[in-house]
Design an enzyme around this catalytic site. Structure first.
Site: not given
Ligand code: 13P
Length: 273
Positions: A13-15, A97, A99, A171, A177, A217, A238-239
């Site tokens: 997930n590149w957000k 998600h 977010e 999640e 994050g 994470s 994510g990151g």
């Molecule tokens: P991180 O891996 O950056 O914590 O993000 C997880 C996430 O929200 C994937 O959808």
């Protein structure tokens, strides 16, 4: 009785990162460095990067996902993207998600509507669920997540769900994050609760076949703890998914798990079909 195995899936997930000029190159580098035939790989870039990423990944065997989709087919919805617009660009979609629950006020009912639209449009859904830290501290994490699953699946026909390829990503919000992860054992218990909730919602025939991913994470250093749990089938990253070295290590580890599970043989269970 039929024997079956769930796939191992690593989804990126590149957000709100990358742009049309750099996403294709990054996606291709990740694709080339993660060639593990037994791992299902998915990259979910921002909407505006879907076309260049889809073009770059043609023939690479990597799934491409959107990070959201609107629940209506078309109309006066400024700034939104419909499932029809994603045709030919994405075959997966992330829904619900945390977010988006936080920033766009997405409710379980709305996420359920998006889920139905995604399935009807042939998009494979990755339904995200997860509790807040206060929920975990209060001992109600599993109940909160179960309610999210129930809310999103309400009213969906079992046959429709069975054909959807539904994936659930657990999640925990406090792990996203933050550099802090859930414990593997807690994530594994949640995966079981997610399946028992799907089961109790009337979809008993498919619950055992739904892959459950862990997200929050995940890095090359933490992935092994989650893949060591037989109830967990991969990760939503994510990151770390923006870093080719990290993705190479994460998918490499997932390949080991996929081969180990294959060699251990399929599980027993009632047939889904
Ligand atoms: P991180 O891996 O950056 O914590 O993000 C997880 C996430 O929200 C994937 O959808």
């Amino acid at each position: 009785m039929m024997l079956r195995m769930r796939p191992i899936i690593i989804a990126a997930n590149w957000k709100m990162n990358t742009g049309p000029s750099d996403a294709a190159e990054l996606a291709l580098e990740i694709a080339r460095r993660t060639r593990e035939p037994e791992v299902v790989r998915v990259i979910c870039p921002p909407f505006v990067c879907l076309a260049p990423v889809a073009a770059a990944l043609a023939g690479e065997g990597v799934g491409i996902g959107a990070q959201n989709v609107h629940h209506e087919l078309a109309g006066a919805f400024t700034g939104e993207v419909s499932a029809a617009m994603l045709a030919g660009l994405a075959d997966w979609v992330i829904l619900g998600h945390s977010e988006r629950r936080r920033d766009a006020g997405e409710t379980d009912a709305l996420i359920g509507a998006k889920l139905r639209r995604a399935i009807a449009s042939g998009l494979r859904p990755i339904l995200c669920v997860g509790e807040q830290l206060a929920d975990r501290d209060a001992g109600r994490a599993e109940d909160v997540v179960a309610a999210q699953v129930e809310g999103a699946l309400a009213g969906i026909d079992t046959a429709v769900l069975a054909g959807s390829g539904l994936v659930v990503a657990y999640e925990p919000v406090w792990a996203i994050g933050t550099g802090r992860t859930a414990r593997g054992a807690d994530a594994a218990a949640m995966a079981e609760r997610i399946r028992s909730t799907i089961d109790a919602a009337g979809h008993a025939g498919i619950a055992a076949d739904v892959p459950v991913l862990y997200g929050g994470s995940v890095t090359s250093g933490s992935i092994a703890e989650f893949l060591a749990e037989p109830t967990i089938d991969g990760a939503l990253v994510g990151g770390a998914s923006l870093k080719p070295d990290e993705m190479a290590a994460i998918v490499g580890r997932a390949g080991l798990t996929a081969r180990a599970r294959r060699d251990a043989g399929p599980r027993d269970g009632p047939s889904a079909t």
